[in-house]
Design an enzyme around this catalytic site. Sequence first.
Site, PDB file in Angstrom:
ATOM      1  N   SER A  46       0.800  -1.224   0.000  1.00  0.00           N
ATOM      2  CA  SER A  46       0.000   0.000   0.000  1.00  0.00           C
ATOM      3  C   SER A  46       0.833   1.274   0.000  1.00  0.00           C
ATOM      4  O   SER A  46       0.361   2.318  -0.454  1.00  0.00           O
ATOM      5  CB  SER A  46      -0.940   0.000   1.215  1.00  0.00           C
ATOM      6  N   HIS A 249      -0.898   5.711   6.794  1.00  0.00           N
ATOM      7  CA  HIS A 249      -0.304   5.704   5.457  1.00  0.00           C
ATOM      8  C   HIS A 249       0.053   7.137   5.065  1.00  0.00           C
ATOM      9  O   HIS A 249      -0.510   8.096   5.597  1.00  0.00           O
ATOM     10  CB  HIS A 249      -1.289   5.127   4.436  1.00  0.00           C
TER      11      HIS A 249
END
Length: 267
Positions: A46, A249
Site C-alpha cells: 500500500s 499511510h
Amino acid sequence: MRTARPLRLLLGFLVATTVALLGTAPAQATDSAATAAERYVALGDSYSSGVGAGSYDGDCKRSSNAYPVLWKNAHDPASFSFTACSGARTGDVINNQLGPLDSATTLVSLSIGGNDAGFADAMMTCVLQGESACVDRINQARTYIQGTLPGRLDAAYDAISSRAPNAEVVVLGYPRMYQLNGGCWFGISERSRAAINGAADLLSDVTAKRAADHGFAYGDVRPAFAGHEICSDDEWLHSVTFPIGDSYHPTASGQSGGYYPVFNALS
C-alpha cells in the site's frame, strides 16, 4: 599585422566553443534517450500503491498521487506497469505482481515487508488495547522481522532478479510513524509511539541489508519524513482517519515530498 593576434584569439574562441558544444551535446542526448527507453514496473504494498493519497483506481487502491505515477508523469518512460497493491505481502508480490517483468525491464520499484510483519494488526492493537498490549504486539513483530522476514524478502528479491535480470531495482523503506514529544495530546502513549518507531527502524535496517545483499538500491525515507511524522506540525502521515484503511499511510504530500524525491534520486 596588428590584426593577427586578435584574429587568432577569435578563431581559438570559436574552436573552443565548438568543441565544448560537441562534447556536451551527446551526453545530453544520451540522458534523454536513456529516460525515454526506461521500462518501469512498480511493485509492492500500500505504501507503493498510494493508499492514503486519494484518487484511487480499483480494489488495489492504486493512487494517481503515488510516487510511481509521479515518476512516470515526470519522466515519460517507454512503458509503465503499476502492479503494487494494498495489503500485499512478499508472497503476493511473487504470485500476483511479476507478470510485466522480463529481460527488457530496466527499472523496478518496490516496498514490501510491513504487512508480513503484521504492522496493520499491531497498530490496531496499540489503538484499541492499551500500552502493555501494544508493546507486546510490537515485540512480536520485531521477532518476526529479525527471524522470518529476511527469508521472505530474499524469496521476493530472487524472483524479481530472475524475471528482470537487467533491471535496476530500487527498494523503498518505511517512515517512522511518530514524532516523539510532539504535539499529540491524545491517543496512544509515548511509550507505545517509541516502540512503534523502534520497530520501523528495525524493519528499515533488515530491509536495507537484504536489498544490498541482492545488489539492489535502498531508499531510506526516514530522513525525508523527519519533521512530518504524526504529532508533528506538518504531518505527511495519517493517524486514525476515515476511510479507516487510509490510517497510518502517507498523504499525497507524503508521496510527493517523501517517497518521490528518494526514488527519483536513486532511479
